[in-house]
Scaffold this motif. Structure first.
Motif, PDB file in Angstrom:
ATOM      1  N   SER B 201       0.843  -1.191   0.000  1.00 49.83           N
ATOM      2  CA  SER B 201       0.000   0.000   0.000  1.00 49.83           C
ATOM      3  C   SER B 201       0.873   1.233   0.000  1.00 49.83           C
ATOM      4  CB  SER B 201      -0.899   0.014   1.238  1.00 49.83           C
ATOM      5  OG  SER B 201      -1.535   1.285   1.332  1.00 49.83           O
ATOM      6  N   LEU B 202       0.553   2.153  -0.873  1.00 49.06           N
ATOM      7  CA  LEU B 202       1.285   3.417  -0.890  1.00 49.06           C
ATOM      8  C   LEU B 202       0.604   4.452  -0.016  1.00 49.06           C
ATOM      9  CD1 LEU B 202       2.455   3.765  -4.584  1.00 49.06           C
ATOM     10  CD2 LEU B 202       3.593   2.727  -2.625  1.00 49.06           C
ATOM     11  N   ARG B 203      -0.447   4.020   0.671  1.00 48.14           N
ATOM     12  CA  ARG B 203      -1.107   4.978   1.567  1.00 48.14           C
ATOM     13  C   ARG B 203      -0.530   4.920   2.963  1.00 48.14           C
ATOM     14  NH1 ARG B 203      -7.047   5.457  -0.193  1.00 48.14           N
ATOM     15  NH2 ARG B 203      -6.761   6.474  -2.207  1.00 48.14           N
ATOM     16  N   TYR B 204       0.426   4.038   3.198  1.00 51.37           N
ATOM     17  CA  TYR B 204       1.098   4.045   4.488  1.00 51.37           C
ATOM     18  C   TYR B 204       1.764   5.393   4.648  1.00 51.37           C
ATOM     19  CZ  TYR B 204       3.737   2.224   8.403  1.00 51.37           C
ATOM     20  OH  TYR B 204       4.241   2.004   9.649  1.00 51.37           O
ATOM     21  N   SER B 205       1.373   6.090   5.654  1.00 55.74           N
ATOM     22  CA  SER B 205       1.879   7.434   5.920  1.00 55.74           C
ATOM     23  C   SER B 205       1.393   8.453   4.905  1.00 55.74           C
ATOM     24  CB  SER B 205       3.411   7.482   5.977  1.00 55.74           C
ATOM     25  OG  SER B 205       3.865   6.746   7.073  1.00 55.74           O
ATOM     26  N   LEU B 206       0.523   8.047   4.052  1.00 54.39           N
ATOM     27  CA  LEU B 206      -0.047   9.046   3.172  1.00 54.39           C
ATOM     28  C   LEU B 206      -1.141   9.793   3.909  1.00 54.39           C
ATOM     29  CD1 LEU B 206      -0.231   7.439  -0.349  1.00 54.39           C
ATOM     30  CD2 LEU B 206       1.519   8.883   0.666  1.00 54.39           C
ATOM     31  N   ALA B 207      -1.610  10.838   3.324  1.00 54.94           N
ATOM     32  CA  ALA B 207      -2.527  11.714   4.032  1.00 54.94           C
ATOM     33  C   ALA B 207      -3.790  11.948   3.238  1.00 54.94           C
ATOM     34  CB  ALA B 207      -1.842  13.042   4.309  1.00 54.94           C
ATOM     35  N   GLU B 208      -4.861  12.117   3.954  1.00 51.42           N
ATOM     36  CA  GLU B 208      -6.120  12.535   3.354  1.00 51.42           C
ATOM     37  C   GLU B 208      -6.485  13.890   3.945  1.00 51.42           C
ATOM     38  OE1 GLU B 208      -7.101  10.927   1.012  1.00 51.42           O
ATOM     39  OE2 GLU B 208      -6.574   8.828   1.255  1.00 51.42           O
ATOM     40  N   ARG B 209      -7.603  14.407   3.507  1.00 53.04           N
ATOM     41  CA  ARG B 209      -8.080  15.669   4.057  1.00 53.04           C
ATOM     42  C   ARG B 209      -9.229  15.412   5.018  1.00 53.04           C
ATOM     43  NH1 ARG B 209      -4.667  19.722   3.166  1.00 53.04           N
ATOM     44  NH2 ARG B 209      -6.372  21.223   3.336  1.00 53.04           N
ATOM     45  N   GLY B 210      -9.445  16.339   5.893  1.00 49.59           N
ATOM     46  CA  GLY B 210     -10.543  16.194   6.831  1.00 49.59           C
ATOM     47  C   GLY B 210     -10.841  17.499   7.529  1.00 49.59           C
ATOM     48  N   SER B 237     -14.397  28.133  13.714  1.00 49.61           N
ATOM     49  CA  SER B 237     -15.071  27.269  12.739  1.00 49.61           C
ATOM     50  C   SER B 237     -14.118  26.138  12.362  1.00 49.61           C
ATOM     51  CB  SER B 237     -15.433  28.058  11.484  1.00 49.61           C
ATOM     52  OG  SER B 237     -16.324  29.096  11.813  1.00 49.61           O
ATOM     53  N   PRO B 238     -14.668  25.012  11.942  1.00 46.82           N
ATOM     54  CA  PRO B 238     -13.794  23.928  11.487  1.00 46.82           C
ATOM     55  C   PRO B 238     -12.942  24.364  10.297  1.00 46.82           C
ATOM     56  CG  PRO B 238     -16.004  23.117  11.868  1.00 46.82           C
ATOM     57  CD  PRO B 238     -16.086  24.617  11.945  1.00 46.82           C
ATOM     58  N   VAL B 239     -11.791  23.770  10.205  1.00 48.20           N
ATOM     59  CA  VAL B 239     -10.896  24.030   9.085  1.00 48.20           C
ATOM     60  C   VAL B 239     -10.608  22.703   8.390  1.00 48.20           C
ATOM     61  CG1 VAL B 239      -9.832  26.079  10.080  1.00 48.20           C
ATOM     62  CG2 VAL B 239      -8.898  23.838  10.621  1.00 48.20           C
ATOM     63  N   ASN B 240     -10.269  22.779   7.121  1.00 50.71           N
ATOM     64  CA  ASN B 240      -9.955  21.574   6.363  1.00 50.71           C
ATOM     65  C   ASN B 240      -8.445  21.372   6.387  1.00 50.71           C
ATOM     66  OD1 ASN B 240      -9.615  20.179   3.312  1.00 50.71           O
ATOM     67  ND2 ASN B 240     -11.283  19.446   4.608  1.00 50.71           N
ATOM     68  N   VAL B 241      -8.033  20.224   6.867  1.00 51.30           N
ATOM     69  CA  VAL B 241      -6.603  19.980   7.073  1.00 51.30           C
ATOM     70  C   VAL B 241      -6.206  18.645   6.452  1.00 51.30           C
ATOM     71  CG1 VAL B 241      -6.537  21.276   9.237  1.00 51.30           C
ATOM     72  CG2 VAL B 241      -7.048  18.833   9.275  1.00 51.30           C
ATOM     73  N   THR B 242      -4.906  18.437   6.390  1.00 48.94           N
ATOM     74  CA  THR B 242      -4.376  17.136   5.992  1.00 48.94           C
ATOM     75  C   THR B 242      -4.445  16.199   7.182  1.00 48.94           C
ATOM     76  OG1 THR B 242      -2.887  18.143   4.396  1.00 48.94           O
ATOM     77  CG2 THR B 242      -2.322  15.932   5.168  1.00 48.94           C
ATOM     78  N   ILE B 243      -4.964  15.023   6.965  1.00 50.41           N
ATOM     79  CA  ILE B 243      -5.018  14.008   8.015  1.00 50.41           C
ATOM     80  C   ILE B 243      -3.841  13.066   7.754  1.00 50.41           C
ATOM     81  CG2 ILE B 243      -6.428  12.253   9.135  1.00 50.41           C
ATOM     82  CD1 ILE B 243      -7.710  14.979   9.261  1.00 50.41           C
ATOM     83  N   PRO B 244      -2.781  13.196   8.497  1.00 51.42           N
ATOM     84  CA  PRO B 244      -1.552  12.483   8.129  1.00 51.42           C
ATOM     85  C   PRO B 244      -1.437  11.078   8.733  1.00 51.42           C
ATOM     86  CG  PRO B 244      -1.105  13.988   9.921  1.00 51.42           C
ATOM     87  CD  PRO B 244      -2.582  14.105   9.613  1.00 51.42           C
ATOM     88  N   ASN B 245      -0.485  10.355   8.202  1.00 50.65           N
ATOM     89  CA  ASN B 245      -0.027   9.086   8.797  1.00 50.65           C
ATOM     90  C   ASN B 245      -1.099   8.019   8.884  1.00 50.65           C
ATOM     91  OD1 ASN B 245       2.593  10.140   9.172  1.00 50.65           O
ATOM     92  ND2 ASN B 245       1.918  11.163  11.030  1.00 50.65           N
ATOM     93  N   LEU B 246      -2.032   8.033   7.935  1.00 51.15           N
ATOM     94  CA  LEU B 246      -3.032   6.963   7.893  1.00 51.15           C
ATOM     95  C   LEU B 246      -2.409   5.708   7.306  1.00 51.15           C
ATOM     96  CD1 LEU B 246      -5.928   9.181   6.555  1.00 51.15           C
ATOM     97  CD2 LEU B 246      -5.850   8.134   8.830  1.00 51.15           C
ATOM     98  N   VAL B 247      -2.872   4.571   7.763  1.00 49.41           N
ATOM     99  CA  VAL B 247      -2.309   3.325   7.250  1.00 49.41           C
ATOM    100  C   VAL B 247      -2.815   3.057   5.833  1.00 49.41           C
ATOM    101  CG1 VAL B 247      -2.242   0.825   7.565  1.00 49.41           C
ATOM    102  CG2 VAL B 247      -1.972   2.336   9.528  1.00 49.41           C
ATOM    103  N   THR B 248      -4.113   3.097   5.654  1.00 44.52           N
ATOM    104  CA  THR B 248      -4.660   2.847   4.314  1.00 44.52           C
ATOM    105  C   THR B 248      -5.422   4.045   3.770  1.00 44.52           C
ATOM    106  OG1 THR B 248      -6.776   1.993   5.087  1.00 44.52           O
ATOM    107  CG2 THR B 248      -4.947   0.407   4.909  1.00 44.52           C
ATOM    108  N   GLY B 249      -5.861   4.911   4.646  1.00 45.30           N
ATOM    109  CA  GLY B 249      -6.720   6.006   4.210  1.00 45.30           C
ATOM    110  C   GLY B 249      -8.180   5.630   4.188  1.00 45.30           C
ATOM    111  N   ALA B 250      -8.452   4.361   4.411  1.00 45.91           N
ATOM    112  CA  ALA B 250      -9.837   3.921   4.384  1.00 45.91           C
ATOM    113  C   ALA B 250     -10.555   4.199   5.694  1.00 45.91           C
ATOM    114  CB  ALA B 250      -9.890   2.422   4.078  1.00 45.91           C
ATOM    115  N   ASP B 251      -9.797   4.331   6.767  1.00 47.68           N
ATOM    116  CA  ASP B 251     -10.401   4.609   8.071  1.00 47.68           C
ATOM    117  C   ASP B 251      -9.377   5.360   8.920  1.00 47.68           C
ATOM    118  OD1 ASP B 251      -8.534   2.724   8.867  1.00 47.68           O
ATOM    119  OD2 ASP B 251      -9.992   1.080   8.901  1.00 47.68           O
ATOM    120  N   LEU B 252      -9.677   5.526  10.190  1.00 50.78           N
ATOM    121  CA  LEU B 252      -8.797   6.318  11.045  1.00 50.78           C
ATOM    122  C   LEU B 252      -7.816   5.438  11.817  1.00 50.78           C
ATOM    123  CD1 LEU B 252     -11.301   9.056  12.288  1.00 50.78           C
ATOM    124  CD2 LEU B 252      -9.488   9.268  10.575  1.00 50.78           C
TER     125      LEU B 252
END
Lengths: 211, 903
Positions: B201-210, B237-252
């Protein structure tokens, strides 16, 4: 009972005096029970080794008695900073291959692997009692008065109690009433609960009695 | 018998030859032991003017040790400029195609000497052919996906080689993105057979937004929201940020934090348990909406995203301070400490958050009016508890003086300290405070007045446990006691920051770096105390800042000013004072000390009426001996007791302390470990108003500074004979000695910095202080003008009147007199109104003295001609006196304007 050489106990005051003489500028904290040091800092001891663990072991071999490290105690390294790092070399004490709970010896080293600090639990030398109580008996004693939902964990070891080290079971259990994560130390010979603490650390003030 | 040795040298492989040439090097061998995959701790000078040529020359000699074979060509991918330290990265190719994952990295120093090699085990003999073709390879990958996979998008295909279990196989590398289940994958396909030989998986340590709050609804990354009443408004107010260091990006699930959503269920009670995973939304993001403005949802996933983002952030914060990981099996910092959000308890709202040392996880409650995962400061606090536990914990115990409970307060103080170090602001829990009824600014504040107190307290009356007149100091409740550490830490944090002292090689504040190191050094042995912890903190500062010794000196100065060195597990209680104490571990966490001046009484009672025992001992601590292993009861050394403690009421009988002396009191709650749950009891001790010493006056606190040595003066000027209490701060913060470099006024200064100006005015003195490190600082003190009389030489006729004025000196407390009275005149001592006597042709001498004893005189000529009026004035003395009185009432500046005098 594990016999302790009278000579060993007698050596502690001399070892403390020895440490203080070698490091007169050190700040120390002494055991309220008298004798052993539980903390020392404000000094720098060089030349015990190039690497943190070797230096810490060399220092303990020289001054360990001042900190209550006695015969019959094995020191197993639990963590050490990399060479050149400032940090803690952490030793777990063991007796007859079982851990002495809450009795780690932490030796602080600087970037040159000089010893700069010792934090040690107040652990007496004398070991008394045998592991006779069963796991289930220890668990029963630990769980008295608690409503739990899961199986507790129990581990055999030793723990300082007054002027001796006692054989104990360390029992961890999650309770629903009263709510908490309780760690109990049960005397492994008598089945008596020696200490119980709550391992839950909350953000706010815990339950406080009302007047 | 030398033959075998020669034989072994002759057949030694290239790896062994490298080791023989560089015996001091550290090496790591490949799985089969034949090759080296890492070498360092050596220095090889190789001919070559550039880093690349040096690296190639080195590998021409030792490449075989690292599996560089004749069939491989090394293609330069990266190299530092000559003279720089860096990595020469060489890609292996075989028959013009890359060996995936087979790069050789050669480290070179500024002289282009090789000091390191990193590579991977690569089989040397290639096998297979690229017969399949790229299109077929992609087809092969797609057919290997699950049947329900959706949205697959191959993005790159490349032919090359890959080492697979001792064989260097021809492969195709296929990169693709899959929308459902979400993932970015790299698959290596055997180029002859089409079978997948490896997938990652190339999503190891990859980031999504949240979406998250940058701190909380009541706090942005820049500031707290404005106050409205006592609580902060919810301006963020909430801000949109990078959610880093996800294992797959499919969940938290991440590499530093893992969060699941309990959706209103009770929190898990078993290690390893989990609630519901939180899926990424369509489009691979976590842009969940916040549950505002109510914050009451038990199912919102925003809460989980908030928790994940801030817990991951705090783990990164710790790793920035010190990348060393704790040993052991606990997760905090070591891995991914689980967190549960939207948790309730017993089906009811849960108004708290906690770290649990048994399940090794964090729990964030869903309260009636607030979600505890919506406040980042709460999460920073709880995660720090996990970090403390991972480093060995601040375990509690019982010793000869009673329970050693200060570690619980230090755990809370450390958690608060690391939390505020993230935000740089003193408040914790501004959002939770805003949602309370009535609102409060925060749930704790490092600037809180309670955080200024010492362990022993100073007699200030505070409200604790609902009692409003208890004296401060330790009380046995860990969050309250932790505030003592909070105040100490926050002063250090701010002081070092203001002085520009940075940690982490300049990339972090010094305060948290020292605090984290102190945590590491203190955890493990049972029961740190305030006294050992501050000294551990100082030792950490000295070790981390060896070139800036003033940092540790500053720490020591602040600690001593806050009386950390007096934290000896006692709290004095003086006449008429009331002290509260919470007992959790059977025995008192501190012994109260009552300085009896005669036989006297103290009331000691319990809040809940739990069976309890009172012990007291004169002039020394009550001491516990070894507990009986059968009963658990320790022998107690005391002069008084055991006496039963009554439940608090209006008819409690006092205990009598029989004679004068410092009586120390210990309480015992025998049922603490045998009753239902952990026993605890709150006790009240009220000292009699008579027969007990009164609290002594407090001494002035010293000043500490993390900056250079400086003289601190309450004023820059002083009148002649005036006094200034000078102090010094900075430098070594200790061992000050005082002197003059210029003493023009004739003044003096003592060893405490108490300066007294001399009698000479209108000059400048210069004082000097030297600290224990022989640093020095000076300060100019302006000595203002001395006393002077105006007019300086007046004249007046016999019985004439004039009003003299005075200036300079202390400016107050002037007293007038006639030091020579030849005319038979008089002067008003308080106002300076002078009336000449009847004798003419004489000179009177008028004197004035100020409040400091400075003096001045003036000669008044009494003329031989004229009547009863001063020259040039027709008005009589009575009028002048009335006018002067009016002028004085109006508090006008004094002047010689009575009109009676001729200057």
């Amino acid at each position: 009972m594990i016999p302790i050489l009278p000579l060993a106990a007698a050596l502690i005051p001399a070892a403390v005096a020895d440490f203080k003489a070698d490091f007169p500028g050190a700040s120390v904290a002494e055991s309220p029970a008298g004798g052993r040091l539980t903390h020392a800092s404000g000094f720098e001891a060089r030349g015990f080794g190039d690497a943190p663990e070797a230096a810490a072991r060399g220092f303990i071999a020289r001054y360990g008695a001042a900190f209550g490290v006695g015969p019959g105690q094995e020191l197993v390294v639990r963590g050490s900073p990399p060479k050149g790092g400032v940090g803690a070399v952490r030793f777990e004490r063991r007796i007859e291959a079982l851990p002495v709970f809450d009795a780690d010896v932490v030796v602080g080293v600087d970037a040159r692997s000089s010893i700069i600090l010792v934090n040690a639990a107040d652990v007496p030398l004398e070991v008394e009692g045998r592991h006779r109580a069963s796991r289930s008996a220890a668990v029963r004693a630990a769980m008295a008065g608690l409503e739990t939902s899961g199986a507790p964990r129990a581990q055999r070891g030793w723990r300082a109690s007054g002027r001796t080290i006692r054989p104990v079971w360390r029992v961890d259990s999650i309770a629903t009433r009263p709510s908490g994560a309780f760690r109990s130390y049960v005397d492994a010979e008598t089945g008596k609960v020696l200490l119980r603490t709550d391992l839950r650390a909350s953000k706010s003030r815990g339950p406080v009695p009302q007047r | 018998m030398l033959a075998p040795l020669f034989l072994s040298l002759a057949v030694a492989g290239p790896a062994q030859r490298f080791v023989d040439v560089h015996p001091a090097s550290s090496t790591i061998r490949s799985g089969d032991g034949r090759l080296l995959v890492h070498a360092s701790g050596f220095l090889a000078a190789n001919p070559g003017r550039t880093p690349e040529s040096a690296a190639r020359n080195f590998l021409s000699t030792h490449g075989g040790a690292f599996g560089v074979a004749a069939t491989q060509e090394l293609v330069l991918r990266q190299a530092p400029a000559p003279g720089l330290v860096g990595a020469v990265r060489l890609e292996r190719t075989v028959a013009g195609l890359p060996v995936f994952g087979g790069d050789v990295v050669v480290g070179v120093d500024a002289q282009s000497r090789v000091f390191l090699v990193n590579t991977r085990e690569v089989a040397q003999t290639p096998s297979g052919r690229h017969a399949l073709g790229e299109a077929a390879a992609v087809g092969s990958v797609l057919s290997s996906l699950p049947a329900d996979a959706r949205g697959t998008l191959p993005v790159a295909v490349a032919a090359g080689w890959r080492s697979v279990l001792g064989s260097l196989r021809a492969v195709y590398r296929v990169d693709l993105i899959v929308e459902q289940p979400s993932g970015s994958w790299r698959v290596f396909v055997d180029a002859e057979t089409g079978s997948a030989v490896f997938r990652e998986s190339l999503r190891y340590s990859l980031a999504e937004r949240g979406n998250v709050y940058s701190v909380s609804p009541a706090e942005t990354s820049d500031s707290l929201c404005p106050l409205s009443g006592k609580g902060h408004t919810l301006c963020a107010s909430p801000v949109n940020v990078t959610i880093p260091n996800l294992v797959t990006g499919a969940d938290l699930r991440g590499t530093q934090a893992t969060v699941s959503n309990c959706n209103g269920a009770d929190f898990p009670n078993r290690p390893g348990a989990a609630c519901n995973s939180v899926p990424a939304l369509t489009g691979n993001n976590f842009n969940y909406a916040a549950d505002s403005p109510l914050f009451t949802s038990t199912t919102d996933n925003f809460s989980a995203v908030m928790a994940y983002f801030h817990l991951d952030k705090h783990v990164s914060f710790f790793k920035t301070l010190d990348p060393t990981l704790p040993g052991g099996t606990l997760f905090a910092v070591n891995g991914s400490l689980p967190a549960f959000v939207n948790v309730r308890s017993g089906g009811q709202s849960f108004e708290n958050a906690f770290y649990d040392g048994i399940i090794d996880a964090m729990v964030f409650g869903q309260g009636a009016h607030a979600d505890y995962a919506y406040d980042a400061t709460v999460m920073y606090h709880e995660l720090t508890h996990g970090v403390v536990q991972a480093w060995g914990g601040f375990d509690l115990t019982i010793d000869a003086l009673g329970s050693v409970f200060e570690g619980a307060g230090l755990n809370e103080g450390t958690a608060d300290s690391m939390a505020v170090s993230e935000t740089g602001r003193s408040a914790l829990g501004a959002f939770l405070g805003a949602t309370e009824t009535p609102p409060v600014p925060s749930f704790r504040d490092m600037n809180d007045p309670d955080a200024t107190r010492s362990c022993q307290g100073n007699g200030s009356q505070v409200s604790q446990f609902g009692v409003s007149n208890a004296i401060n100091g330790l009380n046995g409740e860990e969050h309250s006691d932790g505030e003592i550490w909070n105040g100490f830490y926050w002063e250090i944090f701010q002081g070092l920051r203001a002085a520009g002292v940075k940690g982490c090689g300049g990339s972090c504040d010094a305060g948290p770096e020292i605090q984290y190191k102190a945590l590491q050094l203190a955890a493990g042995p049972a029961a740190p105390t305030f006294n050992t912890y501050w000294q551990t903190f100082k030792a950490a500062a000295a070790a981390l800042f060896p070139q800036q010794p003033f940092v540790a000196e500053y720490v020591g100065c602040v600690a001593k000013r806050r009386k950390m060195d007096s934290c000896d597990r006692t709290v004095p209680v003086y006449a008429g004072e009331t002290k509260l104490q919470l007992v959790r571990l059977r025995y008192s966490p501190f012994q109260t000390v009552i300085p009896a001046t005669a036989a006297t009484g103290v009331i000691v009672c319990s809040n809940g009426g739990a069976p309890s025992l009172f012990y007291a001992r004169k002039d020394q601590p009550v001491k516990l001996g070894t507990p009986d292993p059968t009963t658990g009861d320790a022998t107690v050394m005391a002069d008084l007791g055991p006496l039963a403690v009554q439940k608090c009421s209006s008819v409690v009988t006092p205990f009598t302390l029989r004679s004068a002396g410092n009586w120390q009191v210990l309480l015992d709650l025998p049922g603490a470990f045998t009753g239902p749950g952990p026993g605890q009891e709150l006790y009240l001790l009220a000292a009699s108003a008579s027969g007990i010493a009164s609290r002594p006056a407090a001494s002035a606190p010293s000043t500490c500074s993390a900056g250079p040595l400086a003289v601190i003066a309450p004023s820059t000027s002083v009148p002649p004979r005036g006094r200034l209490a000078l102090s010094a701060a900075g430098g070594s913060n200790t061992g000050f000695s005082w002197s003059f470099t210029a003493n023009r006024s004739g003044g003096s200064i003592d060893s405490t910095g108490a300066y007294t100006a001399g009698p000479t005015g209108s000059v400048t003195d210069t004082v000097k202080v030297i600290d224990s490190a022989n640093g020095s600082a000076t300060r100019d003190i302006t000595v203002t003008a001395g006393v002077s009389i105006s007019p300086a030489s007046p004249s007046v006729g016999p019985k004439g009147t004039l009003t003299l004025t005075v200036s300079g000196g202390s400016g107050s407390g002037f007293t007038w007199s006639l030091t020579t009275n030849a005319s038979g005149g008089s002067i008003v001592a308080t106002s300076g109104v002078y009336t000449a006597g009847p004798a003419a042709g004489v000179t009177d001498v008028v004197g004035v003295t100020d409040s400091l004893g400075n003096t001045a005189t003036a000669n008044v000529s009494v003329r031989s001609t004229g009547g009863g009026c001063a020259s040039g004035d027709a008005r009589g003395p009575a009028f002048a006196a009335v006018l002067a009185a009016i002028l004085l009432r109006r508090r006008r500046p004094r002047s010689a304007s009575s009109g009676d005098a001729h200057p």
